[in-house]
Design a protein around this motif. Sequence first.
Motif, PDB file in Angstrom:
ATOM      1  N   ASP A  57      51.451  33.071  39.355  1.00  0.00           N
ATOM      2  CA  ASP A  57      51.188  34.054  40.412  1.00  0.00           C
ATOM      3  C   ASP A  57      49.766  33.923  40.970  1.00  0.00           C
ATOM      4  O   ASP A  57      49.443  34.537  41.979  1.00  0.00           O
ATOM      5  CB  ASP A  57      51.387  35.477  39.879  1.00  0.00           C
ATOM      6  N   PHE A  58      48.927  33.122  40.300  1.00  0.00           N
ATOM      7  CA  PHE A  58      47.543  32.952  40.745  1.00  0.00           C
ATOM      8  C   PHE A  58      47.499  32.052  41.985  1.00  0.00           C
ATOM      9  O   PHE A  58      48.293  31.131  42.135  1.00  0.00           O
ATOM     10  CB  PHE A  58      46.694  32.298  39.648  1.00  0.00           C
ATOM     11  N   VAL A  59      46.542  32.324  42.856  1.00  0.00           N
ATOM     12  CA  VAL A  59      46.274  31.466  44.015  1.00  0.00           C
ATOM     13  C   VAL A  59      44.769  31.207  44.054  1.00  0.00           C
ATOM     14  O   VAL A  59      43.968  32.139  44.101  1.00  0.00           O
ATOM     15  CB  VAL A  59      46.720  32.120  45.341  1.00  0.00           C
ATOM     16  N   CYS A  60      44.395  29.919  44.032  1.00  0.00           N
ATOM     17  CA  CYS A  60      42.984  29.526  43.983  1.00  0.00           C
ATOM     18  C   CYS A  60      42.662  28.550  45.107  1.00  0.00           C
ATOM     19  O   CYS A  60      43.538  27.815  45.571  1.00  0.00           O
ATOM     20  CB  CYS A  60      42.663  28.862  42.642  1.00  0.00           C
ATOM     21  N   ALA A  61      41.408  28.540  45.495  1.00  0.00           N
ATOM     22  CA  ALA A  61      40.951  27.641  46.557  1.00  0.00           C
ATOM     23  C   ALA A  61      39.930  26.655  46.018  1.00  0.00           C
ATOM     24  O   ALA A  61      39.266  26.916  45.009  1.00  0.00           O
ATOM     25  CB  ALA A  61      40.348  28.436  47.702  1.00  0.00           C
ATOM     26  N   ASN A  62      39.796  25.555  46.697  1.00  0.00           N
ATOM     27  CA  ASN A  62      38.728  24.597  46.424  1.00  0.00           C
ATOM     28  C   ASN A  62      37.518  25.025  47.237  1.00  0.00           C
ATOM     29  O   ASN A  62      37.413  24.726  48.425  1.00  0.00           O
ATOM     30  CB  ASN A  62      39.182  23.183  46.802  1.00  0.00           C
ATOM     31  N   GLN A  63      36.612  25.756  46.621  1.00  0.00           N
ATOM     32  CA  GLN A  63      35.485  26.367  47.317  1.00  0.00           C
ATOM     33  C   GLN A  63      34.405  25.336  47.645  1.00  0.00           C
ATOM     34  O   GLN A  63      34.051  24.509  46.804  1.00  0.00           O
ATOM     35  CB  GLN A  63      34.912  27.499  46.461  1.00  0.00           C
ATOM     36  N   THR A  64      33.888  25.409  48.864  1.00  0.00           N
ATOM     37  CA  THR A  64      32.908  24.416  49.326  1.00  0.00           C
ATOM     38  C   THR A  64      31.690  25.046  49.995  1.00  0.00           C
ATOM     39  O   THR A  64      30.978  24.377  50.733  1.00  0.00           O
ATOM     40  CB  THR A  64      33.584  23.436  50.311  1.00  0.00           C
ATOM     41  N   HIS A  65      31.456  26.339  49.773  1.00  0.00           N
ATOM     42  CA  HIS A  65      30.354  27.066  50.421  1.00  0.00           C
ATOM     43  C   HIS A  65      30.512  27.034  51.947  1.00  0.00           C
ATOM     44  O   HIS A  65      29.533  26.945  52.689  1.00  0.00           O
ATOM     45  CB  HIS A  65      28.995  26.504  50.006  1.00  0.00           C
ATOM     46  N   SER A  66      31.758  27.113  52.376  1.00  0.00           N
ATOM     47  CA  SER A  66      32.066  27.106  53.806  1.00  0.00           C
ATOM     48  C   SER A  66      32.164  28.542  54.326  1.00  0.00           C
ATOM     49  O   SER A  66      31.923  29.500  53.588  1.00  0.00           O
ATOM     50  CB  SER A  66      33.413  26.406  54.032  1.00  0.00           C
ATOM     51  N   PRO A  99      52.697  41.080  47.953  1.00  0.00           N
ATOM     52  CA  PRO A  99      52.475  41.703  46.650  1.00  0.00           C
ATOM     53  C   PRO A  99      52.641  40.693  45.517  1.00  0.00           C
ATOM     54  O   PRO A  99      53.218  39.606  45.702  1.00  0.00           O
ATOM     55  CB  PRO A  99      53.575  42.768  46.590  1.00  0.00           C
ATOM     56  N   ASN A 100      52.124  41.045  44.362  1.00  0.00           N
ATOM     57  CA  ASN A 100      52.329  40.293  43.116  1.00  0.00           C
ATOM     58  C   ASN A 100      51.721  38.893  43.119  1.00  0.00           C
ATOM     59  O   ASN A 100      52.127  38.030  42.339  1.00  0.00           O
ATOM     60  CB  ASN A 100      53.819  40.221  42.767  1.00  0.00           C
ATOM     61  N   LEU A 101      50.738  38.655  43.994  1.00  0.00           N
ATOM     62  CA  LEU A 101      49.970  37.416  43.966  1.00  0.00           C
ATOM     63  C   LEU A 101      48.543  37.762  43.538  1.00  0.00           C
ATOM     64  O   LEU A 101      47.975  38.745  44.004  1.00  0.00           O
ATOM     65  CB  LEU A 101      49.937  36.745  45.335  1.00  0.00           C
ATOM     66  N   VAL A 102      47.984  36.966  42.641  1.00  0.00           N
ATOM     67  CA  VAL A 102      46.614  37.173  42.184  1.00  0.00           C
ATOM     68  C   VAL A 102      45.687  36.261  42.981  1.00  0.00           C
ATOM     69  O   VAL A 102      45.723  35.043  42.827  1.00  0.00           O
ATOM     70  CB  VAL A 102      46.473  36.870  40.680  1.00  0.00           C
ATOM     71  N   LEU A 103      44.882  36.836  43.862  1.00  0.00           N
ATOM     72  CA  LEU A 103      43.909  36.043  44.618  1.00  0.00           C
ATOM     73  C   LEU A 103      42.663  35.863  43.748  1.00  0.00           C
ATOM     74  O   LEU A 103      42.131  36.831  43.204  1.00  0.00           O
ATOM     75  CB  LEU A 103      43.543  36.746  45.928  1.00  0.00           C
ATOM     76  N   CYS A 104      42.195  34.620  43.638  1.00  0.00           N
ATOM     77  CA  CYS A 104      41.124  34.287  42.710  1.00  0.00           C
ATOM     78  C   CYS A 104      39.918  33.671  43.422  1.00  0.00           C
ATOM     79  O   CYS A 104      40.075  32.963  44.417  1.00  0.00           O
ATOM     80  CB  CYS A 104      41.624  33.279  41.674  1.00  0.00           C
ATOM     81  N   SER A 105      38.743  33.950  42.879  1.00  0.00           N
ATOM     82  CA  SER A 105      37.515  33.367  43.406  1.00  0.00           C
ATOM     83  C   SER A 105      36.567  33.125  42.236  1.00  0.00           C
ATOM     84  O   SER A 105      36.578  33.877  41.258  1.00  0.00           O
ATOM     85  CB  SER A 105      36.881  34.313  44.427  1.00  0.00           C
ATOM     86  N   HIS A 245      32.694  32.593  36.364  1.00  0.00           N
ATOM     87  CA  HIS A 245      33.440  33.847  36.353  1.00  0.00           C
ATOM     88  C   HIS A 245      34.624  33.710  37.312  1.00  0.00           C
ATOM     89  O   HIS A 245      34.562  32.926  38.269  1.00  0.00           O
ATOM     90  CB  HIS A 245      32.589  35.002  36.884  1.00  0.00           C
ATOM     91  N   MET A 246      35.651  34.497  37.092  1.00  0.00           N
ATOM     92  CA  MET A 246      36.721  34.631  38.093  1.00  0.00           C
ATOM     93  C   MET A 246      36.774  36.077  38.555  1.00  0.00           C
ATOM     94  O   MET A 246      36.832  36.998  37.747  1.00  0.00           O
ATOM     95  CB  MET A 246      38.091  34.251  37.520  1.00  0.00           C
ATOM     96  N   SER A 247      36.748  36.271  39.858  1.00  0.00           N
ATOM     97  CA  SER A 247      37.050  37.576  40.420  1.00  0.00           C
ATOM     98  C   SER A 247      38.481  37.543  40.929  1.00  0.00           C
ATOM     99  O   SER A 247      38.951  36.498  41.391  1.00  0.00           O
ATOM    100  CB  SER A 247      36.089  37.907  41.564  1.00  0.00           C
ATOM    101  N   PHE A 248      39.158  38.651  40.828  1.00  0.00           N
ATOM    102  CA  PHE A 248      40.598  38.654  41.136  1.00  0.00           C
ATOM    103  C   PHE A 248      41.041  40.006  41.672  1.00  0.00           C
ATOM    104  O   PHE A 248      40.404  41.021  41.449  1.00  0.00           O
ATOM    105  CB  PHE A 248      41.399  38.347  39.859  1.00  0.00           C
ATOM    106  N   ILE A 249      42.133  39.957  42.417  1.00  0.00           N
ATOM    107  CA  ILE A 249      42.777  41.185  42.869  1.00  0.00           C
ATOM    108  C   ILE A 249      44.263  40.920  43.052  1.00  0.00           C
ATOM    109  O   ILE A 249      44.669  39.822  43.447  1.00  0.00           O
ATOM    110  CB  ILE A 249      42.153  41.731  44.170  1.00  0.00           C
ATOM    111  N   ILE A 250      45.061  41.918  42.712  1.00  0.00           N
ATOM    112  CA  ILE A 250      46.510  41.836  42.870  1.00  0.00           C
ATOM    113  C   ILE A 250      47.037  43.190  43.326  1.00  0.00           C
ATOM    114  O   ILE A 250      46.490  44.236  42.939  1.00  0.00           O
ATOM    115  CB  ILE A 250      47.193  41.412  41.541  1.00  0.00           C
ATOM    116  N   ARG A 251      48.029  43.159  44.182  1.00  0.00           N
ATOM    117  CA  ARG A 251      48.735  44.396  44.543  1.00  0.00           C
ATOM    118  C   ARG A 251      50.134  44.322  43.953  1.00  0.00           C
ATOM    119  O   ARG A 251      50.927  43.446  44.299  1.00  0.00           O
ATOM    120  CB  ARG A 251      48.822  44.575  46.056  1.00  0.00           C
ATOM    121  N   LYS A 252      50.409  45.220  43.047  1.00  0.00           N
ATOM    122  CA  LYS A 252      51.697  45.235  42.340  1.00  0.00           C
ATOM    123  C   LYS A 252      52.736  46.011  43.145  1.00  0.00           C
ATOM    124  O   LYS A 252      52.405  46.975  43.833  1.00  0.00           O
ATOM    125  CB  LYS A 252      51.552  45.886  40.968  1.00  0.00           C
ATOM    126  N   THR A 253      53.973  45.575  43.038  1.00  0.00           N
ATOM    127  CA  THR A 253      55.053  46.348  43.669  1.00  0.00           C
ATOM    128  C   THR A 253      55.538  47.422  42.708  1.00  0.00           C
ATOM    129  O   THR A 253      55.325  47.349  41.512  1.00  0.00           O
ATOM    130  CB  THR A 253      56.229  45.435  44.037  1.00  0.00           C
TER     131      THR A 253
END
Length: 253
Positions: A57-66, A99-105, A245-253
């Motif tokens: 359920d996690f979604v991550c990006a390849n961060q590039t300081h963009s 909903p139900n996806l964990v956005l990660c940073s 660190h990982m910061s995260f947020i999810i909206r549950k149904t």
Amino acid sequence: MKTKVYLNKEKFIAGMTFKDADELESYNMALHACENTENVVENRKKLATFLQCRLDDFVCANQTHSSNFHQVTLEDKGRGASESDTAIVDTDALYTYEPNLVLCSFTADCVQVIFHNEVNGLIGVIHSGWQGTVKEISLNLFEHLKQVEHCNPSDLHVQIGAALSQEKFEVDEDVYSKFKDLGYADDFIYYNDQTRKYHIDNQQTVKKQCEVSGIPAEQITIDQTCTYLSTDGFSYRQDKESGRHMSFIIRKT
């Protein structure tokens, strides 16, 4: 397992992981900065269990300081969760209505912005190191949400995560000039005559960007923990081999 929960009400859960000596690689969450990717995957699975979801359920990006952002859809589910090759490319902010996806940073001194909209269910994360801040990634994303997504900024609530403190964020004139050119960061900068360095409060600058975009100041909260000074912090300035660190947020149904 050290995880600070910033938000846990109704259907929204948001937070940030911290260094924990009892966990694998001190609870490092980054696949791009680790000793062993399997350790990081195990750490992420522990967080998934805590959030009562799955690693997929996690979604991550390849961060590039963009200053690039991406609207996450169900097709993005699982991207970057267990291997970095599948992460969303060249992106430093994610948002979704799903909903139900964990956005990660991921950060080790940079500013994390975690936001949600209780009216329409929108959630998002922003990685804003000093480069992202001077590129105004937060301001750009919130302007996009207003103009394209017709999101009312007064419905947004923002949590700014732990980051490098102003005391420890010292820079030379080249970086200072970039913040000065923003036109609204002067109150968050001081000069040290002894070291001839400028000290910048990146968190407060990002908070100002949120306010400029129309988000009420009282709906913006800052975690004052310094990732350099705290024993629970991963700090790239302190250790170039640092975890994240990982910061995260999810909206549950």
